[in-house]
Design a protein around this motif. Sequence first.
Motif, PDB file in Angstrom:
ATOM      1  N   GLU A  95      19.220 -10.101 -38.782  1.00 44.98           N
ATOM      2  CA  GLU A  95      19.498  -9.302 -40.323  1.00 44.98           C
ATOM      3  C   GLU A  95      20.816  -8.751 -40.311  1.00 44.98           C
ATOM      4  O   GLU A  95      20.843  -7.909 -41.014  1.00 44.98           O
ATOM      5  N   ASN A  96      21.670  -9.382 -39.617  1.00 45.30           N
ATOM      6  CA  ASN A  96      23.195  -8.695 -39.280  1.00 45.30           C
ATOM      7  C   ASN A  96      23.118  -7.430 -39.165  1.00 45.30           C
ATOM      8  O   ASN A  96      23.945  -6.791 -39.428  1.00 45.30           O
ATOM      9  N   ASP A  97      22.176  -6.865 -38.222  1.00 41.38           N
ATOM     10  CA  ASP A  97      22.329  -5.516 -37.672  1.00 41.38           C
ATOM     11  C   ASP A  97      21.933  -4.365 -39.060  1.00 41.38           C
ATOM     12  O   ASP A  97      22.412  -3.308 -38.819  1.00 41.38           O
ATOM     13  N   ILE A  98      21.384  -4.870 -39.962  1.00 40.59           N
ATOM     14  CA  ILE A  98      20.708  -4.039 -40.985  1.00 40.59           C
ATOM     15  C   ILE A  98      19.469  -3.580 -40.971  1.00 40.59           C
ATOM     16  O   ILE A  98      18.703  -4.531 -40.925  1.00 40.59           O
ATOM     17  N   GLY A  99      19.156  -2.308 -40.708  1.00 42.69           N
ATOM     18  CA  GLY A  99      17.832  -1.756 -40.899  1.00 42.69           C
ATOM     19  C   GLY A  99      17.244  -1.872 -39.671  1.00 42.69           C
ATOM     20  O   GLY A  99      17.725  -2.399 -38.454  1.00 42.69           O
ATOM     21  N   LEU A 100      15.849  -0.887 -39.443  1.00 43.91           N
ATOM     22  CA  LEU A 100      15.598  -0.982 -38.087  1.00 43.91           C
ATOM     23  C   LEU A 100      14.050  -1.581 -38.196  1.00 43.91           C
ATOM     24  O   LEU A 100      13.383  -0.993 -39.442  1.00 43.91           O
ATOM     25  N   TYR A 101      13.844  -2.624 -37.553  1.00 43.26           N
ATOM     26  CA  TYR A 101      12.365  -3.272 -37.367  1.00 43.26           C
ATOM     27  C   TYR A 101      11.491  -3.087 -36.463  1.00 43.26           C
ATOM     28  O   TYR A 101      12.130  -2.954 -35.155  1.00 43.26           O
ATOM     29  N   VAL A 102      10.283  -2.837 -36.631  1.00 40.09           N
ATOM     30  CA  VAL A 102       9.538  -2.850 -35.601  1.00 40.09           C
ATOM     31  C   VAL A 102       8.231  -3.791 -35.421  1.00 40.09           C
ATOM     32  O   VAL A 102       7.759  -4.088 -36.493  1.00 40.09           O
ATOM     33  N   ARG A 103       7.984  -4.194 -34.388  1.00 41.07           N
ATOM     34  CA  ARG A 103       6.703  -5.082 -34.157  1.00 41.07           C
ATOM     35  C   ARG A 103       5.645  -4.282 -33.408  1.00 41.07           C
ATOM     36  O   ARG A 103       6.026  -3.477 -32.618  1.00 41.07           O
ATOM     37  N   LYS A 104       4.308  -4.532 -33.826  1.00 42.09           N
ATOM     38  CA  LYS A 104       3.113  -3.730 -33.057  1.00 42.09           C
ATOM     39  C   LYS A 104       2.160  -5.056 -32.819  1.00 42.09           C
ATOM     40  O   LYS A 104       2.024  -5.783 -33.325  1.00 42.09           O
ATOM     41  N   LYS A 114      18.760  -0.274 -45.478  1.00 42.57           N
ATOM     42  CA  LYS A 114      20.286   0.274 -45.696  1.00 42.57           C
ATOM     43  C   LYS A 114      19.913   1.527 -46.997  1.00 42.57           C
ATOM     44  O   LYS A 114      18.920   1.095 -47.974  1.00 42.57           O
ATOM     45  N   ASP A 115      20.405   2.299 -46.854  1.00 42.47           N
ATOM     46  CA  ASP A 115      20.544   3.319 -47.958  1.00 42.47           C
ATOM     47  C   ASP A 115      21.990   4.000 -48.239  1.00 42.47           C
ATOM     48  O   ASP A 115      22.455   5.025 -47.567  1.00 42.47           O
ATOM     49  N   GLU A 116      22.607   3.446 -49.311  1.00 43.64           N
ATOM     50  CA  GLU A 116      23.733   4.052 -49.424  1.00 43.64           C
ATOM     51  C   GLU A 116      23.904   5.622 -49.836  1.00 43.64           C
ATOM     52  O   GLU A 116      24.786   6.164 -49.416  1.00 43.64           O
ATOM     53  N   GLU A 117      22.852   6.074 -50.527  1.00 44.74           N
ATOM     54  CA  GLU A 117      22.906   7.630 -50.943  1.00 44.74           C
ATOM     55  C   GLU A 117      22.955   8.379 -49.581  1.00 44.74           C
ATOM     56  O   GLU A 117      23.479   9.533 -49.529  1.00 44.74           O
ATOM     57  N   ARG A 118      22.238   7.769 -48.589  1.00 43.99           N
ATOM     58  CA  ARG A 118      22.170   8.527 -47.208  1.00 43.99           C
ATOM     59  C   ARG A 118      23.235   8.204 -46.161  1.00 43.99           C
ATOM     60  O   ARG A 118      23.168   8.823 -45.087  1.00 43.99           O
ATOM     61  N   GLY A 119      24.027   7.280 -46.561  1.00 43.23           N
ATOM     62  CA  GLY A 119      25.145   6.733 -45.666  1.00 43.23           C
ATOM     63  C   GLY A 119      24.654   5.996 -44.503  1.00 43.23           C
ATOM     64  O   GLY A 119      25.221   5.665 -43.763  1.00 43.23           O
ATOM     65  N   LEU A 120      23.632   5.393 -44.830  1.00 45.31           N
ATOM     66  CA  LEU A 120      22.925   4.442 -43.871  1.00 45.31           C
ATOM     67  C   LEU A 120      23.345   2.983 -44.392  1.00 45.31           C
ATOM     68  O   LEU A 120      22.459   2.243 -45.056  1.00 45.31           O
ATOM     69  N   ILE A 121      24.393   2.475 -44.042  1.00 46.99           N
ATOM     70  CA  ILE A 121      24.920   1.250 -44.623  1.00 46.99           C
ATOM     71  C   ILE A 121      25.190   0.094 -43.754  1.00 46.99           C
ATOM     72  O   ILE A 121      24.886  -1.160 -43.874  1.00 46.99           O
ATOM     73  N   GLN A 122      25.543   0.298 -42.492  1.00 45.65           N
ATOM     74  CA  GLN A 122      25.942  -0.736 -41.626  1.00 45.65           C
ATOM     75  C   GLN A 122      25.657  -0.534 -40.186  1.00 45.65           C
ATOM     76  O   GLN A 122      25.623   0.579 -39.840  1.00 45.65           O
ATOM     77  N   THR A 123      25.675  -1.545 -39.266  1.00 48.64           N
ATOM     78  CA  THR A 123      25.535  -1.230 -37.757  1.00 48.64           C
ATOM     79  C   THR A 123      24.419  -0.660 -37.418  1.00 48.64           C
ATOM     80  O   THR A 123      24.761   0.655 -36.870  1.00 48.64           O
ATOM     81  N   PHE A 124      23.307  -0.908 -37.721  1.00 53.19           N
ATOM     82  CA  PHE A 124      22.161  -0.372 -37.180  1.00 53.19           C
ATOM     83  C   PHE A 124      21.920  -0.639 -35.592  1.00 53.19           C
ATOM     84  O   PHE A 124      21.302  -1.800 -35.565  1.00 53.19           O
ATOM     85  N   TRP A 125      22.378  -0.083 -34.694  1.00 55.45           N
ATOM     86  CA  TRP A 125      22.394  -0.351 -33.389  1.00 55.45           C
ATOM     87  C   TRP A 125      21.553   0.406 -32.355  1.00 55.45           C
ATOM     88  O   TRP A 125      21.593   1.485 -32.502  1.00 55.45           O
ATOM     89  N   ALA A 126      21.177  -0.474 -31.225  1.00 53.88           N
ATOM     90  CA  ALA A 126      20.311   0.174 -30.373  1.00 53.88           C
ATOM     91  C   ALA A 126      19.328   1.270 -30.348  1.00 53.88           C
ATOM     92  O   ALA A 126      19.546   2.165 -29.878  1.00 53.88           O
ATOM     93  N   PRO A 127      18.362   0.875 -31.112  1.00 52.16           N
ATOM     94  CA  PRO A 127      17.349   1.955 -31.309  1.00 52.16           C
ATOM     95  C   PRO A 127      16.420   2.010 -30.297  1.00 52.16           C
ATOM     96  O   PRO A 127      16.096   1.160 -29.403  1.00 52.16           O
ATOM     97  N   GLU A 128      16.138   3.026 -29.912  1.00 52.70           N
ATOM     98  CA  GLU A 128      15.251   3.602 -28.786  1.00 52.70           C
ATOM     99  C   GLU A 128      14.115   4.412 -28.960  1.00 52.70           C
ATOM    100  O   GLU A 128      14.290   5.385 -29.900  1.00 52.70           O
TER     101      GLU A 128
END
Length: 345
Positions: free
Chosen positions: A209-218, A238-252
């Motif tokens: 998804e071009n590193d956009i968003g956080l996705y989870v599997r269960k 992605k949420d422009e109002e909150r400044g969450l626009i690109q490069t959602f990287w390395a979630p833990e």
Amino acid sequence: MDNILRVYTRGIEPDKYPDGLALSVHMQILSGEKKMPLNNDYGILFPKADIDDKNVIMPKYVGNISIAKALSGDYYITGNDFLQEGIINPENTGNLWGWKTRDFISYEEIGFVEDKLISRESGLSIEELRISDSVIISDSMAKALIDYWSVLQVTEKKDDTIFYSDGSKYKLNTSNHSGLGYPLARGFGDPVIMLWKDDYYFISTNDNENDIGLYVRKAHELEDLFKDDAKMYLILDKDEERGLIQTFWAPEFHIINGNLYIYFAVSNEQWGPQCHLMRLKDGGDILNPGDWMDPVKVKRADGCNLAENGITLDMTYVRSGQRHYYVWSYRENIGKMTVTEVTED
């Protein structure tokens, strides 16, 4: 029968294996008619990239790779400086990328230097350094390389212990999940799996998804996380109002004092990812976006930003005694490590 170790680059496949990966040093062992790529036919040695004034990594490329053995017993791997298009860089024809190794497991980076400097160090002429893409290696070395660089295979299961093809072993605390294949999933970087209330959760950088968003599997069973039809739940978009626009990287995922957090990096409109965290609300459902508190930028205990210049990413959490620590990667001060104690609100 001789074992031959060959070095090479792979063809560029823009959607599958782009130039930054293809134009690196790959290796395979040839034994008779058998061809055994090492490291699953992925690159093993990469030219050291540059970093521009905006802290963006600028990859380098190598091609026309050669290998030679010196009288010292060291092997020298050299290649021309290539352009992104897969052709020799005409501005750097007198220099070579170089690496030195004795066992093809550990390497010393020579870097990008004049060809005569590598010749002087190795005791080989430039012609000897550049004459061949292959060397003969012993049976014992070939076996060691195949064991080290190949995908681990289970060779034996005995009671609660699993034995692997590289000679290592692992003692299980729970049942063996033998249904896992390789690769587990494609297009996912920085993967993390967490067991939470009897179910497994998978989160990662989603290159699909071009590193956009956080996705989870269960899934209740570990193997089911990686089925072809495994459902992906988008918990942060992605949420422009909150400044969450690109490069959602390395979630833990991290469980701290009974609370569940996700640490990740994200960038606003102007590229420059910074470490963020968000906490699951009490009694919340991991898969429900509304059950997560708003992401906030991680700051130092004194309220200052982690970095005033440069990007921050790859944050993880460590607890030692009663103290809590964050550890992260900072694109400034490369080669130096900084650990900062933080407070928890």
